[in-house]
Design an enzyme around this catalytic site. Structure first.
Site, PDB file in Angstrom:
ATOM      1  N   ASP A 156      24.036 122.787  24.773  1.00 22.39           N
ATOM      2  CA  ASP A 156      23.716 121.572  24.027  1.00 22.39           C
ATOM      3  C   ASP A 156      22.643 121.821  22.969  1.00 22.39           C
ATOM      4  O   ASP A 156      21.520 122.212  23.289  1.00 22.39           O
ATOM      5  CB  ASP A 156      23.235 120.487  24.996  1.00 22.39           C
ATOM      6  CG  ASP A 156      23.029 119.148  24.309  1.00 22.39           C
ATOM      7  OD1 ASP A 156      23.882 118.757  23.491  1.00 22.39           O
ATOM      8  OD2 ASP A 156      22.009 118.485  24.590  1.00 22.39           O
ATOM      9  N   LYS A 197      32.789 108.529  23.936  1.00 23.43           N
ATOM     10  CA  LYS A 197      32.266 107.596  22.920  1.00 23.43           C
ATOM     11  C   LYS A 197      33.438 106.851  22.282  1.00 23.43           C
ATOM     12  O   LYS A 197      33.882 107.148  21.179  1.00 23.43           O
ATOM     13  CB  LYS A 197      31.449 108.359  21.878  1.00 23.43           C
ATOM     14  CG  LYS A 197      30.199 108.998  22.465  1.00 23.43           C
ATOM     15  CD  LYS A 197      29.458 109.844  21.448  1.00 23.43           C
ATOM     16  CE  LYS A 197      28.244 110.519  22.083  1.00 23.43           C
ATOM     17  NZ  LYS A 197      27.538 111.410  21.138  1.00 23.43           N
ATOM     18  N   LYS A 214      23.575 116.844  33.965  1.00 24.23           N
ATOM     19  CA  LYS A 214      22.604 116.900  32.871  1.00 24.23           C
ATOM     20  C   LYS A 214      21.202 117.040  33.449  1.00 24.23           C
ATOM     21  O   LYS A 214      21.027 117.130  34.665  1.00 24.23           O
ATOM     22  CB  LYS A 214      22.741 115.657  32.002  1.00 24.23           C
ATOM     23  CG  LYS A 214      24.120 115.525  31.370  1.00 24.23           C
ATOM     24  CD  LYS A 214      24.167 114.419  30.330  1.00 24.23           C
ATOM     25  CE  LYS A 214      25.532 114.348  29.667  1.00 24.23           C
ATOM     26  NZ  LYS A 214      25.565 113.378  28.553  1.00 24.23           N
ATOM     27  N   GLU A 216      25.344 121.144  31.831  1.00 28.56           N
ATOM     28  CA  GLU A 216      24.735 121.162  30.496  1.00 28.56           C
ATOM     29  C   GLU A 216      23.380 121.861  30.554  1.00 28.56           C
ATOM     30  O   GLU A 216      22.554 121.553  31.417  1.00 28.56           O
ATOM     31  CB  GLU A 216      24.553 119.730  29.991  1.00 28.56           C
ATOM     32  CG  GLU A 216      23.865 119.637  28.635  1.00 28.56           C
ATOM     33  CD  GLU A 216      23.608 118.198  28.218  1.00 28.56           C
ATOM     34  OE1 GLU A 216      24.596 117.496  27.940  1.00 28.56           O
ATOM     35  OE2 GLU A 216      22.435 117.777  28.196  1.00 28.56           O
ATOM     36  N   ARG A 243      48.896  91.546  11.280  1.00 23.98           N
ATOM     37  CA  ARG A 243      47.548  92.102  11.318  1.00 23.98           C
ATOM     38  C   ARG A 243      47.269  92.834  12.631  1.00 23.98           C
ATOM     39  O   ARG A 243      46.611  93.878  12.651  1.00 23.98           O
ATOM     40  CB  ARG A 243      46.527  90.987  11.131  1.00 23.98           C
ATOM     41  CG  ARG A 243      45.075  91.438  11.047  1.00 23.98           C
ATOM     42  CD  ARG A 243      44.806  92.231   9.787  1.00 23.98           C
ATOM     43  NE  ARG A 243      44.917  93.680   9.976  1.00 23.98           N
ATOM     44  CZ  ARG A 243      45.142  94.529   8.994  1.00 23.98           C
ATOM     45  NH1 ARG A 243      45.321  94.100   7.759  1.00 23.98           N
ATOM     46  NH2 ARG A 243      45.215  95.815   9.235  1.00 23.98           N
TER      47      ARG A 243
END
Length: 287
Positions: free
Chosen positions: A223, A141, A173, A202, A108
């Site tokens: 963005d 992420k 940002k 950004e 597994r």
């Protein structure tokens, strides 16, 4: 087109997943495998073929030798394929030969690693193949501890790597700009403090574009721009600052990718590559 803003993750070594393998074993076998230990003897042997049950891109085989070593398994791994190879239903990836008990105990865990990383590689491959003139970028992420593995899987599938971590490249940002007082001040402050590092800026609207170009960052990130504003921004940057790279992000749909694919050398960052992953269907057939 370079497949990464900084040094891409083109390979992984045991140090990149040693702690994860240790954790997986502690999690799955805190006091052995009561089912296997009750039914099978240590003298029983087997051959187990690792094979694909659907189309995709293989990734994660480096984990297998580490898993064998950590479990002290009397098992030999005989690979047929390598990371990056294409898979189709029925493709044999390699085989394990030796202790049946050892194979059952690691089954597994090895599948979790290989299915997960192959799923990411397959995701990246589908998008990169469909839009070859775009730089398909990953994001941060990722699951904690899996960052380097996930980015390696993206690269293996044909995608590109954004920054590996917060230390590798600066990304300004709106809150950073607010603290500095202006876009130009923010870029200059970071550049003075880290002259050897790339800077990405950004922006979220055309009103910021002229100041962004004047600040001369390495990359301008558009963005959540509309299609029409994206086109205007790209044309303006390419005309006035051809040395600045362009990246698009936010709400990237298949339709948006088709629109962006008419431009050359545009980066598109997609959290989807790593945070919305289906395990690739890979099985271990034990005989």
């Amino acid at each position: 087109m370079t497949r990464g803003y900084t040094t891409p993750v083109t390979e992984i070594s045991e140090k990149d997943f040693d702690a994860l393998v240790t954790l997986a074993l502690e999690e799955d076998l805190p006091a052995g495998d009561i089912t296997t230990d009750s039914l099978f003897g240590s003298e029983e042997i087997c051959k187990a073929d690792l094979h694909a049950k659907e189309d995709g891109v293989l990734c994660g085989l480096a984990v297998l030798p580490c898993l064998i070593r950590k479990t002290k398994a009397k098992v030999t791994w005989k690979p047929v394929l390598v990371d990056g190879d294409s898979l189709s239903k029925g493709t044999i990836i390699g085989s394990l030969e030796g202790s049946l008990v050892s194979v059952l105990k690691m089954e597994r865990i090895l599948l979790n690693f290989i299915q997960y990383l192959s799923g990411i590689a397959t995701n990246a491959n589908k998008v990169a193949k469909e839009f070859p003139n775009l730089l398909i970028l990953d994001t941060r992420k990722t699951l904690p501890g899996y960052r380097k593995l996930a980015k390696y899987a993206v690269y293996t599938g044909g995608g590109a790597n954004h920054r590996l971590n917060l230390s590798e490249m600066a990304m300004l940002k709106d809150n950073h700009v607010a603290k500095a007082g202006s876009i130009q001040s923010a870029v200059q402050i970071v550049r003075n403090a880290n002259p050897e590092k790339k800077i990405e800026l950004e922006i979220d609207g055309l009103l910021q574009l002229d100041e962004a170009i004047a600040a001369n960052p390495d990359i301008i990130l558009l963005d959540n721009f509309s299609d029409s504003d994206t086109e205007k921004a790209i044309e303006t940057i390419k005309k006035n600052a051809p040395g600045i790279r362009i990246e698009c992000s936010g709400g990237i749909t298949p339709e948006k990718l088709k629109f962006l694919s008419k431009f050359q050398d545009i980066g598109v960052s997609m959290g989807y590559l790593t945070h919305t992953v289906k395990f690739l269907d890979i099985s271990l057939d034990i005989k």
